[in-house]
Write a protein that holds these residues in place. Structure first.
Motif, PDB file in Angstrom:
ATOM      1  N   PHE A 110      18.744  43.042  78.449  1.00 18.80           N
ATOM      2  CA  PHE A 110      17.726  42.534  79.372  1.00 18.80           C
ATOM      3  C   PHE A 110      17.420  41.051  79.144  1.00 18.80           C
ATOM      4  O   PHE A 110      16.345  40.568  79.525  1.00 18.80           O
ATOM      5  CB  PHE A 110      16.436  43.363  79.302  1.00 18.80           C
ATOM      6  CG  PHE A 110      15.820  43.465  77.931  1.00 18.80           C
ATOM      7  CD1 PHE A 110      15.048  42.431  77.424  1.00 18.80           C
ATOM      8  CD2 PHE A 110      15.992  44.600  77.160  1.00 18.80           C
ATOM      9  CE1 PHE A 110      14.462  42.526  76.165  1.00 18.80           C
ATOM     10  CE2 PHE A 110      15.409  44.711  75.901  1.00 18.80           C
ATOM     11  CZ  PHE A 110      14.648  43.667  75.410  1.00 18.80           C
ATOM     12  N   ALA A 111      18.362  40.311  78.545  1.00 13.70           N
ATOM     13  CA  ALA A 111      18.160  38.874  78.321  1.00 13.70           C
ATOM     14  C   ALA A 111      17.985  38.144  79.655  1.00 13.70           C
ATOM     15  O   ALA A 111      18.788  38.322  80.573  1.00 13.70           O
ATOM     16  CB  ALA A 111      19.350  38.299  77.562  1.00 13.70           C
ATOM     17  N   PRO A 112      16.959  37.310  79.792  1.00 15.12           N
ATOM     18  CA  PRO A 112      16.701  36.622  81.072  1.00 15.12           C
ATOM     19  C   PRO A 112      17.547  35.377  81.275  1.00 15.12           C
ATOM     20  O   PRO A 112      17.682  34.892  82.399  1.00 15.12           O
ATOM     21  CB  PRO A 112      15.223  36.260  80.971  1.00 15.12           C
ATOM     22  CG  PRO A 112      14.991  36.080  79.506  1.00 15.12           C
ATOM     23  CD  PRO A 112      15.881  37.073  78.823  1.00 15.12           C
ATOM     24  N   ASP A 113      18.094  34.822  80.189  1.00 18.34           N
ATOM     25  CA  ASP A 113      18.878  33.592  80.320  1.00 18.34           C
ATOM     26  C   ASP A 113      19.971  33.578  79.269  1.00 18.34           C
ATOM     27  O   ASP A 113      19.997  34.400  78.348  1.00 18.34           O
ATOM     28  CB  ASP A 113      17.979  32.359  80.186  1.00 18.34           C
ATOM     29  CG  ASP A 113      17.119  32.396  78.933  1.00 18.34           C
ATOM     30  OD1 ASP A 113      17.686  32.476  77.829  1.00 18.34           O
ATOM     31  OD2 ASP A 113      15.875  32.378  79.049  1.00 18.34           O
ATOM     32  N   VAL A 114      20.871  32.628  79.382  1.00 18.20           N
ATOM     33  CA  VAL A 114      22.027  32.574  78.497  1.00 18.20           C
ATOM     34  C   VAL A 114      21.624  32.222  77.063  1.00 18.20           C
ATOM     35  O   VAL A 114      22.296  32.623  76.111  1.00 18.20           O
ATOM     36  CB  VAL A 114      23.077  31.580  79.046  1.00 18.20           C
ATOM     37  CG1 VAL A 114      22.610  30.142  78.895  1.00 18.20           C
ATOM     38  CG2 VAL A 114      24.422  31.787  78.387  1.00 18.20           C
ATOM     39  N   THR A 115      20.519  31.487  76.890  1.00 19.26           N
ATOM     40  CA  THR A 115      20.076  31.145  75.536  1.00 19.26           C
ATOM     41  C   THR A 115      19.609  32.387  74.783  1.00 19.26           C
ATOM     42  O   THR A 115      20.008  32.617  73.628  1.00 19.26           O
ATOM     43  CB  THR A 115      18.932  30.117  75.600  1.00 19.26           C
ATOM     44  OG1 THR A 115      19.386  28.942  76.286  1.00 19.26           O
ATOM     45  CG2 THR A 115      18.471  29.740  74.199  1.00 19.26           C
ATOM     46  N   THR A 116      18.743  33.188  75.408  1.00 19.89           N
ATOM     47  CA  THR A 116      18.294  34.435  74.782  1.00 19.89           C
ATOM     48  C   THR A 116      19.471  35.351  74.507  1.00 19.89           C
ATOM     49  O   THR A 116      19.564  35.975  73.436  1.00 19.89           O
ATOM     50  CB  THR A 116      17.284  35.161  75.691  1.00 19.89           C
ATOM     51  OG1 THR A 116      16.208  34.277  75.992  1.00 19.89           O
ATOM     52  CG2 THR A 116      16.755  36.417  75.029  1.00 19.89           C
ATOM     53  N   PHE A 117      20.367  35.438  75.464  1.00 21.87           N
ATOM     54  CA  PHE A 117      21.552  36.270  75.286  1.00 21.87           C
ATOM     55  C   PHE A 117      22.369  35.803  74.087  1.00 21.87           C
ATOM     56  O   PHE A 117      22.826  36.620  73.271  1.00 21.87           O
ATOM     57  CB  PHE A 117      22.407  36.217  76.559  1.00 21.87           C
ATOM     58  CG  PHE A 117      23.647  37.054  76.495  1.00 21.87           C
ATOM     59  CD1 PHE A 117      23.621  38.393  76.870  1.00 21.87           C
ATOM     60  CD2 PHE A 117      24.847  36.518  76.058  1.00 21.87           C
ATOM     61  CE1 PHE A 117      24.770  39.176  76.799  1.00 21.87           C
ATOM     62  CE2 PHE A 117      25.998  37.288  75.983  1.00 21.87           C
ATOM     63  CZ  PHE A 117      25.960  38.621  76.356  1.00 21.87           C
ATOM     64  N   SER A 118      22.562  34.499  73.948  1.00 20.40           N
ATOM     65  CA  SER A 118      23.371  33.964  72.846  1.00 20.40           C
ATOM     66  C   SER A 118      22.737  34.264  71.494  1.00 20.40           C
ATOM     67  O   SER A 118      23.433  34.626  70.537  1.00 20.40           O
ATOM     68  CB  SER A 118      23.569  32.452  73.019  1.00 20.40           C
ATOM     69  OG  SER A 118      24.275  32.164  74.197  1.00 20.40           O
ATOM     70  N   VAL A 119      21.414  34.119  71.398  1.00 20.64           N
ATOM     71  CA  VAL A 119      20.724  34.407  70.136  1.00 20.64           C
ATOM     72  C   VAL A 119      20.868  35.892  69.770  1.00 20.64           C
ATOM     73  O   VAL A 119      21.161  36.238  68.610  1.00 20.64           O
ATOM     74  CB  VAL A 119      19.235  34.018  70.232  1.00 20.64           C
ATOM     75  CG1 VAL A 119      18.470  34.501  68.999  1.00 20.64           C
ATOM     76  CG2 VAL A 119      19.083  32.511  70.396  1.00 20.64           C
ATOM     77  N   ALA A 120      20.677  36.764  70.765  1.00 23.94           N
ATOM     78  CA  ALA A 120      20.811  38.198  70.502  1.00 23.94           C
ATOM     79  C   ALA A 120      22.241  38.561  70.128  1.00 23.94           C
ATOM     80  O   ALA A 120      22.474  39.411  69.261  1.00 23.94           O
ATOM     81  CB  ALA A 120      20.368  38.996  71.733  1.00 23.94           C
ATOM     82  N   ARG A 121      23.222  37.920  70.779  1.00 20.70           N
ATOM     83  CA  ARG A 121      24.627  38.169  70.439  1.00 20.70           C
ATOM     84  C   ARG A 121      24.923  37.730  69.011  1.00 20.70           C
ATOM     85  O   ARG A 121      25.697  38.379  68.293  1.00 20.70           O
ATOM     86  CB  ARG A 121      25.541  37.420  71.406  1.00 20.70           C
ATOM     87  CG  ARG A 121      25.740  38.096  72.730  1.00 20.70           C
ATOM     88  CD  ARG A 121      26.549  39.381  72.629  1.00 20.70           C
ATOM     89  NE  ARG A 121      27.972  39.126  72.578  1.00 20.70           N
ATOM     90  CZ  ARG A 121      28.877  40.075  72.416  1.00 20.70           C
ATOM     91  NH1 ARG A 121      28.506  41.331  72.274  1.00 20.70           N
ATOM     92  NH2 ARG A 121      30.158  39.792  72.372  1.00 20.70           N
ATOM     93  N   PHE A 122      24.318  36.636  68.577  1.00 23.17           N
ATOM     94  CA  PHE A 122      24.528  36.180  67.206  1.00 23.17           C
ATOM     95  C   PHE A 122      23.997  37.218  66.218  1.00 23.17           C
ATOM     96  O   PHE A 122      24.683  37.569  65.247  1.00 23.17           O
ATOM     97  CB  PHE A 122      23.829  34.840  66.986  1.00 23.17           C
ATOM     98  CG  PHE A 122      23.894  34.352  65.569  1.00 23.17           C
ATOM     99  CD1 PHE A 122      25.036  33.715  65.100  1.00 23.17           C
ATOM    100  CD2 PHE A 122      22.835  34.536  64.692  1.00 23.17           C
ATOM    101  CE1 PHE A 122      25.114  33.278  63.792  1.00 23.17           C
ATOM    102  CE2 PHE A 122      22.906  34.104  63.390  1.00 23.17           C
ATOM    103  CZ  PHE A 122      24.048  33.472  62.933  1.00 23.17           C
ATOM    104  N   VAL A 123      22.790  37.723  66.459  1.00 24.35           N
ATOM    105  CA  VAL A 123      22.213  38.736  65.571  1.00 24.35           C
ATOM    106  C   VAL A 123      23.068  40.008  65.585  1.00 24.35           C
ATOM    107  O   VAL A 123      23.334  40.604  64.535  1.00 24.35           O
ATOM    108  CB  VAL A 123      20.769  39.056  65.994  1.00 24.35           C
ATOM    109  CG1 VAL A 123      20.202  40.193  65.151  1.00 24.35           C
ATOM    110  CG2 VAL A 123      19.895  37.807  65.868  1.00 24.35           C
TER     111      VAL A 123
END
Length: 424
Positions: A110-123
């Protein structure tokens, strides 16, 4: 007195082999399923790249960057997980890592933008790194013979390959009919299933008396010692440049085939499955040949084939840029696919042999050795993603050029390999 008896009993139990009657077949299946967390998380969302670009209102390069972030997280995570697995055993890092992966994958959904998505993908990648390090170390724990280890690693690759074949096909279907976000909800469920398998089925393969001390200085010394070993370094770098070649393909292929050659997400996922079939087939041929053919000769033949395939890919790409016409585009596609098969299939032989040789002389540090090799692989994988992402998807030449560089570097590593390790 009772405590002494308890400690003695625990010590005797710890010295018993994990499998008294030989390694059962289900153990390879279990390790393969657990290890597939990494490949499935890499492959399943490749067909969704163009859809994510539209959803996040961002550029193709930013979407490709999420793959590089994934590789960086895997590289960093493995450096930590390897020593932890040597200190606390194999099961605990797997439990924590898969739980972290499941939670972070749900955030990606449910990431709203590519930045949030990238951080979650890193974790998520830091958590998934446990499933890349620990199963390989488990193989070294239960199998000490090099030929047997290479055969088991080949079976592991076969099982690992089943999920990546299905993953992009499922990802393509998801993108075709529903939202790409469903992919990451499915990934979260996969992580929960892995936690359950580790909790209830995976045995502890590292006895207490073989566990290593853990301190910052010990870690640095351990990694420096491994890198100082020429044999380990050469073979670990061979697996790393094999990964560089493969991830150059993974990063660029969605845009080359979907945007340049107008494949649908489903058709691209089917193409990806075909590539995986050839890689798995090569790994099984390797399993049949190990013990009969010198591993050094197997490596040389596989690397030479990869170099030939990538050089031909570059040739096809150059021809398409400067000489091909619109009418010849169909021939270009088939020529490119044929050379890609020739380049990628040998990785099913290169990886198990090079990885087995890298770990062969380090049984007491199998976790750290596997982690360092994995880190090198994903550092170069991330580098491949960054380099390929700098080029617009207007031709297949950037993909072919990066793949050719990885194959040539493998050949250079093979030239300098220690001669005393080519005998199984």
């Amino acid at each position: 007195m009772p405590s002494s008896i308890a400690q003695s009993s625990a010590g005797q139990a710890a010295t018993k082999p994990v499998f008294a009657n030989g390694v059962p077949g289900w153990f390879s299946l279990l390790l393969g399923f657990l290890t597939a967390v990494g490949p499935i998380s890499t492959d399943i969302y490749l067909p969704a790249f163009p859809a994510m670009e539209q959803s996040f209102h961002t550029s193709a390069g930013n979407v490709q960057f999420t793959l590089a972030v994934w590789f960086v997280g895997l590289a960093i995570g493995q450096l930590s997980v390897g020593p932890l697995a040597d200190r606390y055993g194999r099961r605990m890092p797997m439990l924590v890592g898969n739980a972290l992966y499941a939670v972070a994958s749900a955030i990606c959904a449910f990431a709203p933008d590519v930045t949030t998505f990238s951080v979650a993908r890193f974790v998520a990648s830091v958590g998934a790194s446990a499933s890349l390090v620990v199963p390989t170390a488990c193989v070294r724990d239960v199998v000490s013979d090099r030929a047997a280890g290479a055969r088991m690693m080949s079976r592991l690759i076969m099982v690992m390959g089943v999920v990546p074949i299905l993953a992009p096909m499922l990802g393509g279907l998801v993108v075709e009919f529903v939202s790409w976000r469903i992919i990451f909800w499915a990934s979260a469920v996969y992580g929960v299933v892995c936690v359950a398998l580790v909790l209830w089925i995976l045995p502890e393969t590292l006895p207490y008396q073989k566990r290593q001390a853990l301190s910052p200085m010990t870690l640095v010394t351990r990694y420096v010692t491994l890198l100082w070993d020429k044999g380990y370094g050469i073979y670990a770098m061979m697996t790393a440049f094999s990964t560089f070649m493969s991830f150059s393909y993974l990063t660029a292929a969605p845009f080359v085939f979907v945007q340049l050659f107008h494949f649908s997400p489903l058709h691209f996922s089917m193409l990806f499955g075909v590539m995986s079939v050839f890689m798995i087939g090569a790994s099984q041929v390797n399993g049949l040949l190990v013990g009969r053919v010198d591993p050094g000769r197997l490596l040389y033949g596989a690397v030479a084939m990869a170099v030939l395939g990538t050089v031909l890919m570059v040739g096809v790409s150059v021809w398409s840029v400067w000489y091909a016409s619109a009418a010849s585009r169909e021939y270009e596609v088939w020529l490119l696919i044929g050379t890609m098969v020739l380049a990628l299939a040998p990785t099913g032989i290169i990886f198990p042999n090079a990885m087995t040789m890298a770990l062969a002389d380090h049984p007491a540090q199998a976790g750290a050795a596997s982690a360092l090799a994995g880190t090198l692989q994903y550092v170069l994988g991330a580098l491949a993603g960054v380099v390929v992402g700098q080029f617009a998807a207007t031709s297949s030449l950037p993909m072919a050029g990066c793949m050719c560089f990885g194959a040539v570097m493998m050949l250079c590593m093979h030239v300098f390999r220690p001669a005393d390790r080519v005998v199984a």
